[in-house]
Design a protein around this motif. Structure first.
Motif, PDB file in Angstrom:
ATOM      1  N   TRP A 213       0.988  -1.594   0.228  1.00  0.00           N
ATOM      2  CA  TRP A 213      -0.323  -0.453  -0.214  1.00  0.00           C
ATOM      3  C   TRP A 213       0.711   1.409  -0.074  1.00  0.00           C
ATOM      4  O   TRP A 213       0.314   2.597  -0.506  1.00  0.00           O
ATOM      5  CB  TRP A 213      -0.998   0.269   1.334  1.00  0.00           C
ATOM      6  N   THR A 214       1.647   1.027   0.884  1.00  0.00           N
ATOM      7  CA  THR A 214       2.898   2.567   0.801  1.00  0.00           C
ATOM      8  C   THR A 214       3.570   2.419  -0.204  1.00  0.00           C
ATOM      9  O   THR A 214       3.794   3.703  -1.238  1.00  0.00           O
ATOM     10  CB  THR A 214       3.858   2.016   1.611  1.00  0.00           C
ATOM     11  N   CYS A 215       4.541   1.352  -1.535  1.00  0.00           N
ATOM     12  CA  CYS A 215       4.080   2.027  -2.792  1.00  0.00           C
ATOM     13  C   CYS A 215       3.264   2.409  -3.816  1.00  0.00           C
ATOM     14  O   CYS A 215       3.869   3.067  -4.806  1.00  0.00           O
ATOM     15  CB  CYS A 215       5.121   0.465  -3.074  1.00  0.00           C
ATOM     16  N   GLU A 216       2.477   2.018  -3.911  1.00  0.00           N
ATOM     17  CA  GLU A 216       1.351   2.400  -4.537  1.00  0.00           C
ATOM     18  C   GLU A 216       0.926   3.977  -3.801  1.00  0.00           C
ATOM     19  O   GLU A 216       0.935   4.388  -4.648  1.00  0.00           O
ATOM     20  CB  GLU A 216       0.313   1.273  -4.316  1.00  0.00           C
ATOM     21  N   TYR A 217       0.904   4.176  -2.869  1.00  0.00           N
ATOM     22  CA  TYR A 217       0.946   5.581  -2.805  1.00  0.00           C
ATOM     23  C   TYR A 217       1.946   6.205  -2.822  1.00  0.00           C
ATOM     24  O   TYR A 217       1.566   7.709  -3.408  1.00  0.00           O
ATOM     25  CB  TYR A 217       0.510   5.168  -0.853  1.00  0.00           C
ATOM     26  N   LEU A 218       3.113   5.772  -2.685  1.00  0.00           N
ATOM     27  CA  LEU A 218       4.589   6.650  -3.474  1.00  0.00           C
ATOM     28  C   LEU A 218       4.069   7.198  -4.267  1.00  0.00           C
ATOM     29  O   LEU A 218       4.668   7.914  -5.082  1.00  0.00           O
ATOM     30  CB  LEU A 218       5.763   5.648  -2.496  1.00  0.00           C
ATOM     31  N   LYS A 219       3.579   5.804  -5.541  1.00  0.00           N
ATOM     32  CA  LYS A 219       3.970   6.063  -6.204  1.00  0.00           C
ATOM     33  C   LYS A 219       3.215   7.633  -7.285  1.00  0.00           C
ATOM     34  O   LYS A 219       3.025   7.130  -8.086  1.00  0.00           O
ATOM     35  CB  LYS A 219       3.603   4.692  -7.874  1.00  0.00           C
ATOM     36  N   GLN A 220       1.928   7.520  -6.514  1.00  0.00           N
ATOM     37  CA  GLN A 220       0.748   7.783  -6.989  1.00  0.00           C
ATOM     38  C   GLN A 220       1.018   9.573  -6.654  1.00  0.00           C
ATOM     39  O   GLN A 220       0.733  10.261  -7.090  1.00  0.00           O
ATOM     40  CB  GLN A 220      -0.750   7.656  -6.302  1.00  0.00           C
ATOM     41  N   GLN A 221       1.605   9.255  -5.417  1.00  0.00           N
ATOM     42  CA  GLN A 221       2.414  10.960  -5.023  1.00  0.00           C
ATOM     43  C   GLN A 221       3.637  11.266  -6.145  1.00  0.00           C
ATOM     44  O   GLN A 221       3.750  12.528  -5.564  1.00  0.00           O
ATOM     45  CB  GLN A 221       2.662  11.147  -4.036  1.00  0.00           C
ATOM     46  N   SER A 222       3.776  10.504  -6.642  1.00  0.00           N
ATOM     47  CA  SER A 222       5.272  11.293  -7.438  1.00  0.00           C
ATOM     48  C   SER A 222       4.723  11.918  -8.213  1.00  0.00           C
ATOM     49  O   SER A 222       5.254  12.976  -9.167  1.00  0.00           O
ATOM     50  CB  SER A 222       6.591   9.906  -7.530  1.00  0.00           C
ATOM     51  N   LYS A 223       3.595  11.740  -9.116  1.00  0.00           N
ATOM     52  CA  LYS A 223       2.997  12.756 -10.355  1.00  0.00           C
ATOM     53  C   LYS A 223       1.889  13.195  -9.819  1.00  0.00           C
ATOM     54  O   LYS A 223       1.216  14.714 -10.672  1.00  0.00           O
ATOM     55  CB  LYS A 223       1.896  11.222 -11.179  1.00  0.00           C
ATOM     56  N   ASN A 224       1.978  14.179  -8.597  1.00  0.00           N
ATOM     57  CA  ASN A 224       0.763  14.739  -7.643  1.00  0.00           C
ATOM     58  C   ASN A 224       2.157  16.413  -7.405  1.00  0.00           C
ATOM     59  O   ASN A 224       3.177  15.834  -6.571  1.00  0.00           O
ATOM     60  CB  ASN A 224       0.086  14.477  -6.807  1.00  0.00           C
ATOM     61  N   GLU A 225       1.436  17.437  -7.461  1.00  0.00           N
ATOM     62  CA  GLU A 225       2.218  18.360  -7.159  1.00  0.00           C
ATOM     63  C   GLU A 225       2.622  18.947  -5.756  1.00  0.00           C
ATOM     64  O   GLU A 225       3.858  19.699  -5.142  1.00  0.00           O
ATOM     65  CB  GLU A 225       2.155  19.358  -7.827  1.00  0.00           C
ATOM     66  N   GLN A 281      13.617   1.988  -2.135  1.00  0.00           N
ATOM     67  CA  GLN A 281      13.581   1.669  -3.546  1.00  0.00           C
ATOM     68  C   GLN A 281      12.817   2.870  -4.548  1.00  0.00           C
ATOM     69  O   GLN A 281      12.606   2.893  -5.887  1.00  0.00           O
ATOM     70  CB  GLN A 281      13.552  -0.074  -3.749  1.00  0.00           C
ATOM     71  N   THR A 282      10.891   2.368  -4.023  1.00  0.00           N
ATOM     72  CA  THR A 282       9.801   2.958  -4.231  1.00  0.00           C
ATOM     73  C   THR A 282      10.200   4.655  -4.291  1.00  0.00           C
ATOM     74  O   THR A 282      10.481   5.310  -5.552  1.00  0.00           O
ATOM     75  CB  THR A 282       9.045   2.299  -3.587  1.00  0.00           C
ATOM     76  N   LEU A 283      10.792   4.726  -3.214  1.00  0.00           N
ATOM     77  CA  LEU A 283      10.988   6.491  -3.013  1.00  0.00           C
ATOM     78  C   LEU A 283      12.101   6.999  -4.331  1.00  0.00           C
ATOM     79  O   LEU A 283      12.408   7.596  -5.421  1.00  0.00           O
ATOM     80  CB  LEU A 283      11.849   6.423  -1.585  1.00  0.00           C
ATOM     81  N   ASP A 284      13.425   5.987  -4.489  1.00  0.00           N
ATOM     82  CA  ASP A 284      14.280   5.781  -5.633  1.00  0.00           C
ATOM     83  C   ASP A 284      13.762   5.854  -7.103  1.00  0.00           C
ATOM     84  O   ASP A 284      14.212   6.767  -7.668  1.00  0.00           O
ATOM     85  CB  ASP A 284      15.607   5.278  -5.574  1.00  0.00           C
ATOM     86  N   GLU A 285      13.060   5.123  -6.576  1.00  0.00           N
ATOM     87  CA  GLU A 285      12.841   4.856  -8.780  1.00  0.00           C
ATOM     88  C   GLU A 285      11.901   5.851  -9.138  1.00  0.00           C
ATOM     89  O   GLU A 285      12.092   6.131  -9.965  1.00  0.00           O
ATOM     90  CB  GLU A 285      11.656   3.483  -8.580  1.00  0.00           C
ATOM     91  N   THR A 286      11.181   6.472  -8.483  1.00  0.00           N
ATOM     92  CA  THR A 286      10.080   7.597  -9.059  1.00  0.00           C
ATOM     93  C   THR A 286      11.085   9.142  -7.993  1.00  0.00           C
ATOM     94  O   THR A 286      10.738   9.841  -8.410  1.00  0.00           O
ATOM     95  CB  THR A 286       8.858   7.923  -7.872  1.00  0.00           C
ATOM     96  N   GLY A 287      11.798   9.404  -8.021  1.00  0.00           N
ATOM     97  CA  GLY A 287      12.831  10.378  -7.701  1.00  0.00           C
ATOM     98  C   GLY A 287      12.264  10.756  -5.908  1.00  0.00           C
ATOM     99  O   GLY A 287      13.143  12.283  -5.870  1.00  0.00           O
ATOM    100  N   LEU A 288      11.135  10.347  -5.037  1.00  0.00           N
ATOM    101  CA  LEU A 288      10.853  11.401  -4.677  1.00  0.00           C
ATOM    102  C   LEU A 288      12.122  11.684  -3.153  1.00  0.00           C
ATOM    103  O   LEU A 288      11.492  12.472  -2.278  1.00  0.00           O
ATOM    104  CB  LEU A 288      10.050  10.251  -3.994  1.00  0.00           C
ATOM    105  N   SER A 289      12.089  10.399  -3.753  1.00  0.00           N
ATOM    106  CA  SER A 289      14.065  10.015  -2.222  1.00  0.00           C
ATOM    107  C   SER A 289      14.616  11.428  -2.222  1.00  0.00           C
ATOM    108  O   SER A 289      15.809  11.963  -0.776  1.00  0.00           O
ATOM    109  CB  SER A 289      15.259   8.981  -2.921  1.00  0.00           C
ATOM    110  N   GLU A 290      15.003  12.148  -3.759  1.00  0.00           N
ATOM    111  CA  GLU A 290      15.628  13.667  -3.247  1.00  0.00           C
ATOM    112  C   GLU A 290      14.963  14.130  -2.984  1.00  0.00           C
ATOM    113  O   GLU A 290      16.098  15.584  -2.237  1.00  0.00           O
ATOM    114  CB  GLU A 290      15.342  14.485  -5.105  1.00  0.00           C
ATOM    115  N   ASN A 291      13.958  14.697  -2.376  1.00  0.00           N
ATOM    116  CA  ASN A 291      13.309  15.697  -1.569  1.00  0.00           C
ATOM    117  C   ASN A 291      12.505  14.886  -0.045  1.00  0.00           C
ATOM    118  O   ASN A 291      10.779  15.502  -0.653  1.00  0.00           O
ATOM    119  CB  ASN A 291      12.673  16.305  -2.433  1.00  0.00           C
TER     120      ASN A 291
END
Length: 476
Positions: A213-225, A281-291
């Motif tokens: 559920w967390t990985c799913e959420y992070l993928k969604q949020q990576s497209k959210n401003e 890994q999901t944070l890294d792949e989506t670029g979210l780990s940058e910030n």
């Protein structure tokens, strides 16, 4: 006629000048407004996402990076290596609900109405979240963040104390305390699994569900401003010690001769470690780990009766000795916190609240017991967060094994009562970090000083009700 034309020309010129001046003024104002909007939008986009990962009953010595030799936790260790690892971080309480209340409100747990564990049956439930308490989710939601909790709530089973009524936009997880089975997700035959207010019955091991559920959420949020605040609260490695069978078999084969009970706990922790690895890994792949600012901690020490390892510390969960309170903790924030940095700076669960607020540029609510340790994360010198540190768990009678226990620490000195049927004990943690020599009789002056402090704090707690009111009352 000539005079008239001259006057007319002057009037036209004045009008033109006023028009030009007005237009110039409007252009300047619009430029300033545009600049402000751009700055505001830019600030919104550069605010960090915040991910708080809280695990359940993880012992101080139950990670490879904290000394475990029969356990491999490469993913959590790798995460902690990206930032600052704490060696003197304390849970607010040696049991679940109070620490969670402190973390989410920035106050000592008694001051928000949760001195003990919230449970299914009212006669054995020891808390009611104060209606006026402001949660981390409230603060981040009001600042424009998407706020979510995935995992274990444990701060109320009914309205108005459910997650979506306390600041969270999304809740996917378990309302109650412990699960009687990691696959069936029940407690006393009650299904507490929810998606927001809806009861759900998902299939699978709870650790895997919360991870997915967390990985799913992070993928969604990576497209959210909009930035997000996510509180990921795993049930593991809380009892029942129920790892997937394949993980248990792997431990038995690798750690020959390991105690069967310890093998199950190691497998449950390693399974949890793999789940956290997927999240990173999901944070890294989506670029979210940058910030994304990431906090990792445990709600209390490990439970010795099921094979937990609290290192050399005395005792474990449900105890006011160091093994019940000291927990593995780390904070990661790329380009803001130096990687591979360790600190013995002392902080506790509730201090996470103002720290993540300050790091995100949000106004910290007034009147908190908590203090930000952001300067320490930034590599700056920081004075101790407080002079006196209080720990308490309030529960009743021996019927349920409950007890009221408390401790106060002041500098190197710690006064504690680990049983209501035993006298208070005094320890010098600088000289005796493993709490082997009780100085209660030999240092009565320090004993009396700390006893007065502890008594006054307990009196302060008495001003806040902790049971469900007979009649509803407002947040005001």
């Amino acid at each position: 006629m000539i005079e008239f034309l001259v006057l007319l020309n002057q009037k036209v010129l004045r009008t033109m000048k006023k028009t030009i001046l007005l237009r110039a003024t409007l252009i300047i104002l619009l430029t300033l407004y545009s600049h402000l909007i751009t700055r505001e939008t830019s600030a919104q986009q550069t605010r960090p996402n915040v991910l708080v990962i809280l695990v359940d009953d993880l012992g101080y010595g139950d990670l490879s990076s904290y000394g475990a030799t029969d356990l491999k936790s490469p993913h959590i260790d790798g995460l902690l290596n990206r930032g600052m690892k704490f060696t003197s971080f304390y849970a607010n309480c040696p049991v679940c609900s109070p620490t969670r209340a402190a973390l989410l409100t920035g106050q000592y747990q008694d001051m928000v109405g949760i001195p003990g564990v919230i449970r299914t049956h009212p006669e054995n439930s020891w808390g009611y979240l104060k209606p006026s308490a402001v949660t981390l989710a409230d603060v981040f939601h009001q600042a424009g963040y998407q706020t979510s909790i995935i995992g274990k709530w444990h701060l109320g089973l009914e309205s108005p104390n459910t997650p979506t009524e306390r600041g969270f936009d999304l809740f996917r997880g378990f309302l109650g305390d412990m699960m009687d089975d990691y696959y069936l997700h029940r407690r006393h035959n009650v299904n507490y699994m929810r998606r927001n207010q809806e009861t759900v019955d998902p299939q699978g091991h709870a650790t895997d569900l919360f991870t997915d559920w967390t990985c799913e959420y992070l993928k969604q949020q990576s497209k959210n401003e909009s930035p997000f605040f996510l509180y990921l609260a795993y049930n593991a490695p809380h009892t029942p010690i129920q790892p997937p069978q394949e993980w248990l078999e792997k431990i038995k084969q690798r750690e020959t001769g390991i105690d069967p009970g310890r093998a199950k706990l190691v497998a449950l922790i390693e399974h949890l470690d793999a789940g956290i690895g997927k999240v990173v890994q999901t944070l890294d792949e989506t670029g979210l780990s940058e910030n994304t600012l990431i906090v990792f901690s445990s709600d209390n020490g490990g439970q010795l009766s099921v094979g937990a390892n609290n290192g050399a510390l005395r005792d474990g969960k449900q105890s006011m000795y160091e093994g019940g309170l000291k927990v593995p903790t780390g904070v990661v924030w790329k380009n803001h916190i130096a990687p591979h940095s360790d600190t013995d700076f002392m902080a506790m669960s509730m201090d996470i609240f103002p720290t993540v607020c300050e790091a995100s540029g949000l106004t910290v609510p007034a009147g908190l017991d908590a203090v930000s340790f952001l300067p320490t994360l930034q590599g700056k010198q920081q004075k101790p967060l407080r002079t006196h540190w209080f720990f308490r768990r309030r529960e009743g009678g021996t019927r349920y094994g409950g007890k009221t226990i408390e401790a106060v620490r002041s500098g190197q000195w710690k006064l504690l009562q680990n049983s209501p049927f035993e006298p208070l004990e005094l320890y010098d943690l600088k000289a005796d970090p493993l709490e082997q020599k009780n100085l209660a009789e030999s240092n009565r002056k320090k004993f009396n000083q700390l006893s007065v402090l502890l008594r006054a704090e307990i009196q302060r707690y008495g001003t806040v009700p902790w049971q469900k009111p007979l009649t509803p009352y407002s947040k005001d």
